[in-house]
Write an enzyme that holds these catalytic residues in place. Structure first.
Site, PDB file in Angstrom:
ATOM      1  N   LYS A   1     -40.486 -86.909  21.039  1.00  0.00           N
ATOM      2  CA  LYS A   1     -41.733 -86.893  20.267  1.00  0.00           C
ATOM      3  C   LYS A   1     -41.699 -85.764  19.245  1.00  0.00           C
ATOM      4  O   LYS A   1     -42.058 -85.959  18.079  1.00  0.00           O
ATOM      5  CB  LYS A   1     -42.932 -86.713  21.209  1.00  0.00           C
ATOM      6  CG  LYS A   1     -43.296 -87.985  21.957  1.00  0.00           C
ATOM      7  CD  LYS A   1     -44.245 -87.737  23.113  1.00  0.00           C
ATOM      8  CE  LYS A   1     -44.464 -89.035  23.893  1.00  0.00           C
ATOM      9  NZ  LYS A   1     -45.182 -88.877  25.148  1.00  0.00           N
TER      10      LYS A   1
ATOM     11  N   GLN B   1     -48.712 -84.735  28.442  1.00  0.00           N
ATOM     12  CA  GLN B   1     -47.745 -85.666  29.019  1.00  0.00           C
ATOM     13  C   GLN B   1     -48.110 -85.983  30.474  1.00  0.00           C
ATOM     14  O   GLN B   1     -48.281 -85.072  31.286  1.00  0.00           O
ATOM     15  CB  GLN B   1     -46.326 -85.062  28.935  1.00  0.00           C
ATOM     16  CG  GLN B   1     -45.221 -85.968  29.399  1.00  0.00           C
ATOM     17  CD  GLN B   1     -45.005 -87.156  28.460  1.00  0.00           C
ATOM     18  OE1 GLN B   1     -45.026 -87.027  27.239  1.00  0.00           O
ATOM     19  NE2 GLN B   1     -44.819 -88.335  29.041  1.00  0.00           N
TER      20      GLN B   1
ATOM     21  N   ASP C   1     -53.551 -90.057  22.196  1.00  0.00           N
ATOM     22  CA  ASP C   1     -53.099 -91.014  23.209  1.00  0.00           C
ATOM     23  C   ASP C   1     -54.160 -92.091  23.441  1.00  0.00           C
ATOM     24  O   ASP C   1     -53.883 -93.106  24.092  1.00  0.00           O
ATOM     25  CB  ASP C   1     -52.822 -90.289  24.545  1.00  0.00           C
ATOM     26  CG  ASP C   1     -51.348 -90.321  24.916  1.00  0.00           C
ATOM     27  OD1 ASP C   1     -50.605 -91.133  24.317  1.00  0.00           O
ATOM     28  OD2 ASP C   1     -50.949 -89.542  25.797  1.00  0.00           O
TER      29      ASP C   1
END
Ligand code: NDP
Length: 309
Positions: free
Chosen positions: A63, A107, A130
């Site tokens: 990422k 994460q 997200d």
């Protein structure tokens, strides 16, 4: 191709190249980032990793690399596995207030002593790239402008490109998780598909799947959907990522497969995503797209129409 053409010839499924789609999306992202730089804005993405899970470390590194490659700022925060909830929430509060940060990603999975819902819902919804914050989930469900979960967003962008207008098509989503199945179903409903969500209690899953013009598999069970569950000409999106033994590659070797039995489904479907190389590459590209969308909103710049829904 239009939705009404989905009942195509058998045995000739197009392979939907997620890598190529993701490259195209990243090129559009880079172009937006360059235009935003002229206005004095550089989108920034902060990724928070708690613990040393090897798979998560690989994702986070990937990422960060792609963020920088698109001209954006990347901020990595690696915390030890025993980080307290209070310390993690304090970091998120700082990132919420940081003007250089437009996207925050924590994460998952988090170590067991941390409450994931509490942590995710402490992120400023405007920076929740997200799309897991309850506000963004609610905005999506009510048809309002939301930051949308990256994997379903990637699937939808590919479906739109592949099929054009999705209106009136029968869509079956197998899996009802909060991060894939449910938001995928919401997105397809927004496109005016007739949507069925199947799950572990669904009766006669084969019959349900055979009714699908669009079949999305997000289960996490290797090759569980055989070709004879696929309607001839259907578009199949395989979200599953499963590692299985591959003795044909040598002793102890493994390979990745999806939730769909590709070899039999490819003979029936009109188009299908492979695993690997289908949905996977689009997920990180959509994270970057969401960061650009978030930065545009925060700075009052026009919505990047080609990056979002
Ligand atoms: P979850 O485990 O959270 O959800 C799985 C879903 O599948 C559940 O709703 C479950 O039903 C359903 N299910 C389980 N067994 C069956 C069955 N026999 N028949 C029908 N439905 C069943 O998984 P995720 O949604 O997080 O992930 C799904 C897959 O997608 C995984 O392989 C994951 O690795 C992959 N993935 C890939 C991404 C990518 O970037 N390509 C990103 C995210 C996930 P129930 O609710 O009834 O238990």
């Amino acid at each position: 191709m239009t939705g009404s053409d989905t009942a195509g010839a058998q045995g000739a499924a197009r392979i939907i190249d997620g890598k190529a789609f993701a490259e195209g999306l990243r090129a559009r992202i880079s172009a937006h980032v360059a235009r935003m730089a002229e206005q004095g804005v550089t989108p920034g993405l902060a990724v928070v990793l708690v613990g040393e899970d090897p798979a998560s470390q690989v994702y986070v590194a990937s990422k960060a690399k792609q963020t920088v490659a698109c001209g954006m700022k990347s901020f990595e925060h690696r915390l030890s596995a025993d980080t307290s909830e209070a310390d993690l929430l304090a970091l998120i509060e700082r990132l919420n207030a940081d003007p250089e940060v437009h996207g925050i990603l924590v994460q998952l999975p988090l170590p067991g002593h941390l409450n994931s819902d509490l942590v995710i819902n402490s992120i400023d919804p405007a920076k929740d790239v997200d799309g897991f914050h309850i506000s963004n989930v609610g905005l999506l469900a009510t048809g309002q402008d939301a930051l949308v979960s990256c994997t379903p967003l990637g699937c939808l962008l590919m479906l739109r490109e592949e099929l054009g207008n999705l209106s009136g098509l029968n869509a079956v989503v197998v899996g009802r998780s909060n991060i894939v199945g449910k938001p995928m179903a919401q997105l397809l409903l927004r496109e005016s598909c007739t949507v069925t969500i199947a799950h572990s209690r669904t009766k006669d899953l084969g019959a349900v799947c055979r009714g699908a013009d669009i079949l999305v598999a997000a289960v996490g069970r290797p090759q569980m959907i055989p070709g004879d569950w696929v309607k001839p000409g259907a578009t199949v999106i395989d979200v599953g990522i499963n590692r299985i033994d591959a003795p044909e590659k040598g002793e102890g070797k493994t390979r990745l497969v999806g939730d769909v039995d590709f070899d039999s489904a490819v003979k029936v479907a009109g188009a299908i995503t492979p695993v690997p190389g289908g949905v996977g590459p689009m997920t990180i590209a959509c994270l970057l797209a969401n960061t650009v969308t978030a930065a545009s909103r925060i700075h009052g710049l026009p919505k990047p129409e080609d990056l979002s829904i």
